[in-house]
Design a protein around this motif. Structure first.
Motif, PDB file in Angstrom:
ATOM      1  N   GLU A 189       0.818  -1.222   0.000  1.00 30.89           N
ATOM      2  CA  GLU A 189       0.000   0.000   0.000  1.00 30.89           C
ATOM      3  C   GLU A 189       0.846   1.264   0.000  1.00 30.89           C
ATOM      4  N   TRP A 190       1.982   1.231   0.686  1.00 33.25           N
ATOM      5  CA  TRP A 190       2.821   2.418   0.778  1.00 33.25           C
ATOM      6  C   TRP A 190       3.192   2.923  -0.600  1.00 33.25           C
ATOM      7  N   PHE A 191       3.410   2.015  -1.554  1.00 32.94           N
ATOM      8  CA  PHE A 191       3.835   2.410  -2.898  1.00 32.94           C
ATOM      9  C   PHE A 191       2.708   3.118  -3.643  1.00 32.94           C
ATOM     10  N   ARG A 192       1.464   2.714  -3.391  1.00 31.24           N
ATOM     11  CA  ARG A 192       0.314   3.401  -4.003  1.00 31.24           C
ATOM     12  C   ARG A 192       0.254   4.834  -3.485  1.00 31.24           C
ATOM     13  N   TYR A 193       0.394   5.017  -2.183  1.00 30.45           N
ATOM     14  CA  TYR A 193       0.363   6.357  -1.609  1.00 30.45           C
ATOM     15  C   TYR A 193       1.561   7.195  -2.067  1.00 30.45           C
ATOM     16  N   PHE A 194       2.726   6.572  -2.124  1.00 26.79           N
ATOM     17  CA  PHE A 194       3.924   7.278  -2.579  1.00 26.79           C
ATOM     18  C   PHE A 194       3.744   7.753  -4.020  1.00 26.79           C
ATOM     19  N   THR A 195       3.272   6.850  -4.883  1.00 27.23           N
ATOM     20  CA  THR A 195       3.052   7.206  -6.286  1.00 27.23           C
ATOM     21  C   THR A 195       2.014   8.314  -6.400  1.00 27.23           C
ATOM     22  N   GLY A 196       0.937   8.212  -5.642  1.00 23.59           N
ATOM     23  CA  GLY A 196      -0.076   9.266  -5.639  1.00 23.59           C
ATOM     24  C   GLY A 196       0.492  10.606  -5.195  1.00 23.59           C
ATOM     25  N   ALA A 197       1.339  10.591  -4.169  1.00 26.17           N
ATOM     26  CA  ALA A 197       1.942  11.834  -3.673  1.00 26.17           C
ATOM     27  C   ALA A 197       2.862  12.457  -4.717  1.00 26.17           C
TER      28      ALA A 197
END
Length: 140
Positions: free
Chosen positions: A58-66
Motif C-alpha cells: 500500500e505504501w507504494f500506491r500512496y507514494f506514487t499518488g503523492a
C-alpha cells in the motif's frame, strides 16, 4: 510619431508554442491530480488492484499518488514546471516498466510513453527556469 512594428514571425511562433505548451501543462497537471493521484489516495478499487498486482504494498500506491499530486501541481507553477517535468519523466518510465512487467499489459504503456515525451518537451523548454531554480536552491 513612432511607427509600430508588427512582431516577427519567429517571435509569434515562439509565443504560440509557449501558449500551447502551457495548455498541455495545465491539462496534464489536472489529469495527474484528478484522474491519477486522487483515486490512489481514495482507495479506488482499480488503483488498489493495480498496486496489489505490482506487489510493493500500500505504501507504494500512496507514494506514487503523492509524487503525481506534487508533480501535477508543480506543472502549474512556472518556476517549478521544468523540474516537475524532469521528475515526472522518471515516474512515466516506472509506469511503462510496471505495465510491461508486473501488470503484463504492454499495450497500456502507450499513455505513459506519450506523457514522458511531453514531459521531455516541457523540461527542455523550461530549462532556463530549472537552472534558475537550481541556482536559487544551491545559492550559486
Amino acid at each position: 510619431m513612432a511607427a509600430t512594428l508588427a512582431p516577427t514571425a519567429p517571435a509569434t511562433d515562439r509565443r504560440t508554442a509557449r501558449r500551447v505548451l502551457w495548455g498541455l501543462q495545465i491539462v496534464i497537471g489536472l489529469f495527474l491530480v484528478i484522474v491519477s493521484a486522487l483515486p490512489k489516495f481514495a482507495g479506488q478499487k482499480d488503483a488498489v488492484e493495480t498496486f496489489v498486482k505490482i506487489g510493493w504494498g500500500e505504501w507504494f500506491r500512496y507514494f506514487t499518488g503523492a509524487v503525481e499530486l506534487a508533480g501535477g501541481i508543480a506543472l502549474l507553477i512556472p518556476r517549478l514546471a521544468g523540474a516537475a517535468a524532469t521528475g515526472l519523466i522518471g515516474v512515466m518510465i516506472g509506469a511503462i516498466i510496471a505495465q510491461c512487467t508486473a501488470l503484463d499489459a504492454p499495450e497500456l504503456s502507450f499513455l505513459p510513453a506519450v506523457f514522458g515525451v511531453i514531459f521531455a518537451v516541457i523540461a527542455w523548454n523550461r530549462r532556463a527556469e530549472t537552472r534558475a531554480l537550481i541556482r536559487t536552491v544551491t545559492r550559486r
